[in-house]
Design an enzyme around this catalytic site. Structure first.
Site, PDB file in Angstrom:
ATOM      1  N   GLY A 106       0.827  -1.212   0.000  1.00 61.67           N
ATOM      2  CA  GLY A 106       0.000   0.000   0.000  1.00 61.67           C
ATOM      3  C   GLY A 106       0.858   1.257   0.000  1.00 61.67           C
ATOM      4  O   GLY A 106       0.582   2.211  -0.733  1.00 61.67           O
ATOM      5  N   TYR A 140      -1.758   6.414   6.295  1.00 64.20           N
ATOM      6  CA  TYR A 140      -1.733   7.687   5.574  1.00 64.20           C
ATOM      7  C   TYR A 140      -1.061   8.777   6.410  1.00 64.20           C
ATOM      8  O   TYR A 140      -0.251   9.548   5.896  1.00 64.20           O
ATOM      9  CB  TYR A 140      -3.146   8.122   5.177  1.00 64.20           C
TER      10      TYR A 140
END
Length: 170
Positions: A106, A140
């Protein structure tokens, strides 16, 4: 970990991309909202002026293994414009199949999208995440993203087809 390659999606990847879109929707308990088809992906992403761009993640077979690369993730994004910041990229989806999560894939997708954004003169790249996906939010933020809901109070809204028809007088 097996060897990983991230590349621009090709039209022939649409079946794998749709499969993973459905898996992501199921993970988010929103399967009923997936209305697109492989044909829609082909028409919208693989034409002269595409509505979206996509990267796929492949696991490459070890030497001597008979099967070819296996698609295990994707990042689907598009260009947009901020009246405050200018050129922008929006990452609509980022998905890695469960057995390959936690291996940095990711993060690699996000870094590739950041490079695309910079290469195209973008000032920012945005994405959304469900408030229940704490693992993604932590990733994130660890990579440097700001939580705009917390920092600036932004919320997302959507006009769907029926609302658009009503607004347009159809």
């Amino acid at each position: 970990m097996a060897s990983v390659r991230i590349r621009e999606a090709e039209e022939g990847d649409c079946g794998d991309i749709l499969r993973m879109i459905r898996e992501l929707a199921e993970y988010e308990n929103l399967s009923h909202q997936v209305k697109i088809s492989e044909e829609d992906l082909r028409a919208d992403g693989f034409r002269e002026n595409p509505f979206f761009h996509c990267m796929v993640v492949e696991i490459l077979p070890a030497n001597g293994e008979p099967q070819g690369p296996r698609v295990v993730g994707y990042g689907l994004y598009f260009f947009t414009y901020s009246t405050w910041k200018g050129r922008s990229v929006y990452l609509e989806d980022i998905y890695v199949i469960p057995e390959y999560r936690g291996q940095g894939i990711g993060s690699k997708i996000i870094k590739k999208v950041a490079k695309v954004a910079l290469d195209n003169g973008c000032a920012q790249f945005r994405l959304s995440v469900l408030d229940t996906n704490k693992r993604a939010m932590e990733l994130y933020e660890a990579l440097g993203a700001r939580n705009l809901t917390e920092v600036e109070g932004w919320l997302s809204f959507c006009f769907e087809r029926e609302a658009m028809r009503a607004l347009a007088g159809n």
